[in-house]
Design an enzyme around this catalytic site. Structure first.
Site, short mmCIF file in Angstrom:
data_model
loop_
_atom_site.label_atom_id
_atom_site.label_comp_id
_atom_site.label_asym_id
_atom_site.label_seq_id
_atom_site.Cartn_x
_atom_site.Cartn_y
_atom_site.Cartn_z
CE LYS A 1 51.60 -62.41 -42.51
NZ LYS A 1 52.81 -62.48 -42.96
CD GLU B 1 57.28 -58.16 -37.46
OE1 GLU B 1 55.71 -58.21 -37.91
OE2 GLU B 1 57.36 -57.58 -38.44
CE LYS C 1 62.04 -61.58 -46.10
NZ LYS C 1 63.16 -61.21 -45.32
N GLY D 1 61.74 -58.03 -43.35
CA GLY D 1 60.96 -57.18 -43.79
C GLY D 1 61.12 -56.20 -43.33
NE ARG D 2 61.35 -57.07 -36.70
CZ ARG D 2 60.70 -58.33 -37.40
NH1 ARG D 2 59.98 -58.93 -38.41
NH2 ARG D 2 61.98 -59.81 -36.75
CD GLU E 1 47.00 -57.53 -44.79
OE1 GLU E 1 47.92 -58.43 -45.43
OE2 GLU E 1 47.40 -57.27 -43.52
CG HIS F 1 49.60 -29.24 -25.98
ND1 HIS F 1 49.12 -27.91 -25.08
CD2 HIS F 1 50.22 -28.38 -26.87
CE1 HIS F 1 49.46 -26.98 -25.22
NE2 HIS F 1 50.85 -27.17 -26.33
O1 F6P Z 1 56.97 -57.24 -47.60
P1 F6P Z 1 56.26 -58.68 -47.43
O2 F6P Z 1 56.47 -60.21 -47.91
O3 F6P Z 1 54.14 -57.85 -48.04
O4 F6P Z 1 55.50 -59.06 -45.40
C1 F6P Z 1 55.06 -57.62 -45.01
C2 F6P Z 1 55.25 -57.57 -43.61
O5 F6P Z 1 54.48 -59.01 -42.94
C3 F6P Z 1 54.87 -58.75 -41.77
O6 F6P Z 1 55.62 -60.60 -42.48
C4 F6P Z 1 54.16 -59.55 -40.75
O7 F6P Z 1 53.53 -58.22 -41.12
C5 F6P Z 1 56.41 -58.08 -41.93
O8 F6P Z 1 57.23 -58.85 -41.13
C6 F6P Z 1 55.98 -57.79 -42.98
O9 F6P Z 1 57.31 -56.37 -42.70
#
Ligand code: F6P
Length: 612
Positions: A526, A369, A219, A281-282, A225, A400
Site C-alpha cells: 500500500k 490474511e 474501517k 476488517g475481515r 481504492e 468440469h
Molecule cells: O475497511 P478498510 O479500512 O478500507 O480496509 C479494507 C481492507 O484493507 C485491509 O486492511 C488490507 O487489505 C483489510 O484487512 C481490510 O479489510
C-alpha cells in the site's frame, strides 16, 4: 498465548511427525477402513433450530490414534485458553493493542455485558452494538419501505457498496448467498471494490443517480481504492443528478470507525454507521459493514444471520475443550494435520450451492490474511508451515475444470464439500442431481478405481489396448474430504457456516502461536503504491502530453529506491504513452505510429486533458 517449548519440540508435535512418517510409508486405504463405527466416531451433528448440521470427517486420512494425537496437540498449545481469552475480549491482537471481539456483534443476549480490552482500558461494548443495530433497523426500514427519498423525492432502487477486502467480500458474498431472501420490491445491490475505474464505470452505467444509495464502507476511511472510488462516485452523482452538495446526504452513507474522515468526505454524521477498532476488517460483516446485507434482506433476516453465527460461537466455546465435539476445532486440526504433517499446500472449498459461489473468495481473506504469518507471538520466525492456500469454486462447475487434478494429480488437496440437504429453487429434480454429484465426488475421491476394476471395465478391448490404457484410468483413491451438510441455506445456516470458518482460523492460529488479527504484510505494498504514484503520473500524463524523453528527475529520484525491473516496466509504460518504442531504451523518446501505440477509440490529445 505464547508457548514455553517451541511448537516443533513439543512431544505432541513429534508424535504426529512420527505418525505422518508411518502413513507415508504405508498409505491408508480409506475405503477399507470405512465402517459405520468410523462414521460415528468421525462425524458431528449439531442440532440447530432448523434441523441437523452435519460435519462428516470420516473420509479423512486419520485413524483413532492420529485423532487423539491431534487432540493432545490442541491441549498442549492451549487452544481453549486462547479461544476464551479472545471471545472474552482480551487485547489478543497484540501488535495493534486491540481485542478481536467480532463475536460480540452477534451476541444475542439482551442483558449481556461484553468488555473489550485495548489501549484505552476495558469497555462494555454492548450498548454501542445495540445502538448501531437499532440505527441500522431504522435506516433499512425507511429505505426498503420507500420512506427514504432521494434529492428528487424518489425512492431508492439501487444500492452501491464501495469498499474493499473486509468492507466488500463479506457483504458481497452474503448478498449473493441470501438472494432468495432479498428485497421483494426489487432493490438491486452492486459492489465496487477494485480501483480499476472499469469496476466503477460498469456499475454506474446501470444506475440512476436519483434513485441510488451509495454506501462507503471503510474501517479506516483511508484506503486508497475505496476513497478514490468514493470520490469518483460522488463526482458522478453531482454531475449526473444536477443536484447540489446538499443532496449528497440523501445518497451517501458511510460505515467506518473514522468519524472525522467521513465528515471530511461530506457524509452527514447522522448517516454514519459506526464500528470499532476491536472489529477486524475481515470479521466485520456482522455489524455496520453488513448494512448492505440488511438493506437487501431486511433487518429480521440480518438478525437471523447473527443468530446463526452466535449459535456457532456458543458451540465453539462450550466444546472447545473436547476436540472431537467441536466443529471448528475439528476442521482446524484436520487442516493442521494435512498442512504440517502431510505437506499439503492448499485447501479446496467446494460449495455444492450456487448461492455460496463467493464463499471461497471470502475465505481467502478470512483465512489467508489471518494466518499468512511467519513470525510467532514471541516475535520469532516460525520453523513450520502456517496458513494454507485457500481456493475453490462451486460444484458442479469445479468438476468440469480442476477436479481432474484432485483425483489424479500429484498433489494432496484436502477438500471441504458443502451442501444443503434441501434446495430452495425448482426444478427440485436438479437439486437431486446436485446432491448426487456431491456424494459421487466425495465417494470417488475416497474409493478411487483399482487396476482390477479398470481392466474389468475394458474387458472387451484388445489386450494391447487394455494394457496401454489401464495406467491412465487408475484412480489412486483415498483422497481426503470433509462433508458439511446443512438443512437449507437460510440466513441462520449461512451465519453458522461463516462463523464456523472464522473459528477454524482462530483455532489454527492458536496452535501455530501466531496473531491472526493483524495484516502488516499488506501495508508495504500500500505504501509503495502511494510512493510510486508520482512516477506513474509522470509516465502516463507527462509522456502523453509532451512525448518527452526519459523519466523526469523527481520520478527518477523516487525510482532510485526501487529496482531495475520496476524502473524498466515504468519506462515501458511511459514509452507507450509517449508513442515511443517500448523495447528500445535508445528509442525511449521516439514517436511510434499512432496505430501501433494504444488500443483506444479516443484521440491521443483527448487522453492528455487531465495533465496540466
Ligand atoms: O475497511 P478498510 O479500512 O478500507 O480496509 C479494507 C481492507 O484493507 C485491509 O486492511 C488490507 O487489505 C483489510 O484487512 C481490510 O479489510
Amino acid at each position: 498465548m505464547t508457548q514455553q517449548t517451541p511448537l516443533t519440540e513439543l512431544p505432541e508435535w513429534k508424535a504426529l511427525v512420527e505418525s505422518a512418517a508411518q502413513l507415508k510409508k504405508a498409505p491408508m486405504n480409506l475405503t477399507s477402513v470405512m465402517t459405520p463405527e468410523r462414521v460415528r466416531e468421525f462425524s458431528l451433528s449439531l442440532d440447530t433450530p432448523e434441523g441437523p448440521f452435519l460435519v462428516d470427517f470420516s473420509k479423512n486420512l486419520v485413524d483413532a490414534e492420529v485423532w487423539q494425537q491431534l487432540g493432545r496437540l490442541a491441549e498442549a498449545t492451549k487452544v481453549a485458553t486462547t479461544v476464551r481469552r479472545t471471545l472474552g475480549g482480551e487485547a489478543v491482537n497484540r501488535t495493534e493493542g486491540r481485542a478481536a471481539l467480532h463475536t460480540a456483534l452477534r451476541c444475542r443476549d439482551p442483558a449481556a455485558v461484553v468488555s473489550a480490552a485495548g489501549a484505552g482500558g476495558a469497555d462494555d461494548v454492548m450498548p454501542g452494538i445495540r445502538r448501531v443495530l437499532a440505527q441500522m433497523r431504522d435506516f433499512t426500514e425507511r429505505v426498503r419501505s420507500g420512506a427514504w427519498r432521494g434529492h428528487s423525492d424518489q425512492t431508492m432502487t439501487d444500492v452501491v457498496n464501495i469498499g474493499i477486502g473486509g468492507s466488500d467480500l463479506g457483504p458481497a458474498m452474503a448478498c449473493q448467498a441470501l438472494a432468495h431472501y432479498g428485497h421483494s420490491g426489487g432493490l438491486r445491490m452492486h459492489f465496487i471494490s477494485n480501483v480499476d475505474p472499469t469496476h466503477l464505470a460498469e456499475v454506474l452505467r446501470l444506475v440512476n443517480p436519483a434513485t441510488t444509495l451509495f454506501i462507503i464502507a471503510s474501517k479506516t476511511f483511508t484506503t486508497q481504492e475505496t476513497l478514490a472510488n468514493a470520490r469518483a462516485a460522488k463526482a458522478w452523482f453531482l454531475e449526473h443528478s444536477g443536484a447540489g452538495e446538499a443532496a449528497v446526504a440523501k445518497h451517501f452513507v458511510a460505515l467506518s470507525t473514522n468519524q472525522r474522515g467521513c465528515q471530511e468526505f461530506g457524509i452527514d454524521p447522522a448517516n454514519m454507521f459506526e464500528f470499532w477498532d476491536w472489529v477486524g476488517g475481515r470479521f466485520s460483516m456482522w455489524g455496520a459493514v453488513g448494512l448492505s446485507i440488511a438493506l437487501f434482506v431486511g433487518m429480521d433476516h440480518f438478525e437471523q444471520m447473527l443468530d446463526g453465527a452466535n449459535f456457532m460461537d456458543r458451540h465453539f466455546l462450550e466444546t472447545i475443550d473436547q476436540p472431537s465435539k467441536c466443529v471448528p476445532l475439528v476442521l482446524a486440526l484436520l487442516g493442521v494435520w494435512y498442512n504440517n504433517f502431510l505437506d499439503a499446500q492448499t485447501h479446496a472449498i467446494l460449495p455444492y450451492d450456487q448461492y455460496l459461489a463467493r464463499l471461497p473468495a471470502y475465505l481467502q481473506q478470512c483465512d489467508m490474511e489471518s494466518n499468512g504469518k511467519s513470525t510467532n507471538l514471541d516475535g520469532q520466525k516460525v520453523d513450520y508451515s502456517t496458513g494454507s492456500i485457500i481456493w475453490g469454486e462451486p460444484g458442479t462447475n469445479g468438476q468440469h475444470a480442476f477436479f481432474q487434478l484432485i483425483h489424479q494429480g500429484t498433489k494432496l488437496i484436502p477438500c471441504d464439500f458443502l451442501a444443503p440437504a434441501q434446495g430452495i429453487n425448482p426444478p427440485f429434480e436438479q437439486h437431486e442431481l446436485l446432491l448426487s454429484n456431491f456424494l459421487a465426488q466425495t465417494a470417488a475421491l475416497m474409493m478411487g478405481k483399482s487396476e482390477a476394476q479398470v481392466r474389468a471395465d475394458m474387458k472387451n478391448l484388445p489386450e494391447a489396448e487394455r494394457d496401454a490404457l489401464t495406467p491412465h484410468r487408475i484412480f489412486a483413491g483415498s483422497k481426503p474430504s470433509t462433508s458439511i451438510v446443512y438443512p437449507k441455506l437460510t440466513p441462520f445456516q449461512f451465519g453458522s457456516l461463516v462463523a464456523m470458518y472464522e473459528h477454524k482460523v482462530l483455532a489454527q492460529a492458536a496452535i501455530w502461536n501466531i496473531n491472526p488479527f493483524d495484516q502488516w504484510g499488506v501495508e508495504l505494498g500500500k505504501k509503495m503504491a502511494n510512493d510510486l504514484l508520482p512516477c506513474v503520473q509522470d509516465a502516463v500524463r507527462v509522456a502523453a502530453a509532451t512525448a518527452a524523453g526519459d523519466i523526469c528527475p523527481e520520478a527518477s529520484k523516487i525510482l532510485q529506491q526501487y529496482d531495475a525491473s520496476t524502473a524498466g516496466i515504468l519506462r515501458h509504460i511511459r514509452a507507450v504513452h509517449s508513442g515511443a518504442s517500448a523495447t528500445s531504451s535508445a528509442g525511449a523518446g521516439k514517436k511510434r505510429p499512432a496505430s501501433a501505440v494504444v488500443d483506444s477509440d479516443e484521440p491521443q490529445a483527448k487522453r492528455t486533458v487531465s495533465h496540466s
